[in-house]
Enzyme design. Structure first.
Site: not given
Ligand code: NAP
Length: 323
Positions: A21, A23-24, A50, A55, A84, A117, A166, A219, A273
């Site tokens: 899951f 959390t960013y 995560d 964050y 991280k 990170h 990362s 996503l 959501n």
């Molecule tokens: P993601 O998981 O690619 O999600 C993108 C968007 O998809 C979300 O804003 C969400 O909006 C929407 N979504 C989720 N489930 C859905 C569904 N079933 N149908 C349609 N839309 C959906 O986003 P991300 O935050 O970029 O990546 C995930 C996680 O990876 C982060 O939260 C963080 O923990 C980590 N991360 C790490 C780094 C790093 O540098 N290591 C960088 C970026 C992210 P809603 O909230 O409106 O549902």
């Protein structure tokens, strides 16, 4: 084993749940949303969470996890929590203090996984992104291997069960792997990975070294304006994802997540959501065919949403190499 909580064994003997899951969230979204969403995620069956020092929601995530422990939904050992090391703490003498700050906010004794990170170290201090008077981000200069040795000490101290990295490229991973006196290999490399950037070469390299690849942005990222060009394509609108969603009577998001699981990638999904959080855990309830996987592989175009363009001149900028 409950199919919802499928695990992969890491190279240090610990187990990581295959779905995490995320959390960013953008600053403008109230932190209270994170408490609510994290509780819903745990209730829905997520066991891997995560997060990161940077964050700025570890207090809220900790609160949510502890409340789900208090009401008997889970025990601490059921949760796999990732934090991280932020880039302003790369100097070896600062590494443990960053982890301790996270643990204090969380009110935990340990994290399950602690990651560097990003390979791009920044000037130490209070600011997450220290800037000079012209607004340019101020870098630091620290040997990544020295930072890694301090990470190893965090594991030895019992503050992190597993350690990893990362946003590292192959060369940076190899630098750690070839470090004289290496005590622990990174267990994972968490990088942007989705159908438009499937990281095939990096994934094959990681697999050959028994390092798991953890996908963020699976996503299509949150398209957060500070990091992502608003004109970039919307991943979940892709017609191939749409057609497969129709075929399997699932959403394009579930197809995008399932794709990663079937290629041996640990996948993160962020949502605030309730409906979508509950939907995302259904990734274990169906299977893509070999043909579907081939169609999804065909979508790769090495397209990055997160380009770190403000730090493109950092000596450790990871995206200049092919992978
Ligand atoms: P993601 O998981 O690619 O999600 C993108 C968007 O998809 C979300 O804003 C969400 O909006 C929407 N979504 C989720 N489930 C859905 C569904 N079933 N149908 C349609 N839309 C959906 O986003 P991300 O935050 O970029 O990546 C995930 C996680 O990876 C982060 O939260 C963080 O923990 C980590 N991360 C790490 C780094 C790093 O540098 N290591 C960088 C970026 C992210 P809603 O909230 O409106 O549902």
């Amino acid at each position: 084993m409950n199919s919802k909580h499928q695990y992969v064994e890491l190279n240090d003997g610990h187990f990581i749940p295959r779905l995490g899951f995320g959390t960013y969230k953008p600053q403008e979204v109230p932190n209270s949303k994170t408490i609510e969403a994290t509780k819903i995620a745990i209730e829905a069956g997520f066991r891997h969470i995560d997060c990161a020092y940077a964050y700025q929601v570890e207090e809220e995530v900790g609160l949510a996890i502890r409340s789900k422990i208090a009401d008997g939904t889970v025990k601490r050992e059921d949760i796999f929590y990732t934090s991280k090391l932020w880039s302003t703490f790369h100097r070896p003498e600062l590494v443990q203090s960053c982890l301790e700050k996270s643990l204090k906010k969380l009110n935990f004794d340990y994290v399950d996984l602690y990651l560097i990170h990003s390979p791009m170290e920044l000037k130490p201090g209070e600011e997450l992104f220290p800037q000079d008077e012209k607004g340019k981000i101020i870098y630091d200069s620290v040997d990544l291997c020295a930072t890694w040795e301090a990470m190893e000490k965090c594991k030895d101290a019992g503050l992190a069960k597993s350690i990893g990295v990362s946003n590292f490229n192959r060369r940076q991973l190899e630098m750690i792997l070839n470090k004289p006196g290496l005590k622990y290999k990174p267990v994972c490399n968490q990088v942007e990975c989705h159908v438009y950037l499937n990281q095939r070469k990096l994934l094959d390299f990681c697999k050959s070294k028994d390092i798991v690849l953890v996908a963020y942005g699976a996503l299509g990222t949150q398209r957060y304006k500070e990091w992502v060009d608003p004109s970039s394509p919307v991943l979940l609108d892709d017609p191939v994802l749409g057609a497969l969603a129709k075929k399997h009577k699932r959403s394009p998001a579930l197809i995008a997540l399932r794709y990663q699981l079937q290629r041996g990638v640990i996948v993160l999904a962020k949502s605030l959501n309730e409906k979508r959080i509950k939907e995302n855990i259904q990734v274990f309830d169906f299977e893509l065919t070999a043909e579907d996987m081939k169609d999804l592989d065909g979508l790769n175009r090495n397209f990055r949403y997160v380009t770190f363009k403000l730090m493109a001149d950092h000596p450790n900028f990871p995206l200049a190499d092919e992978y």
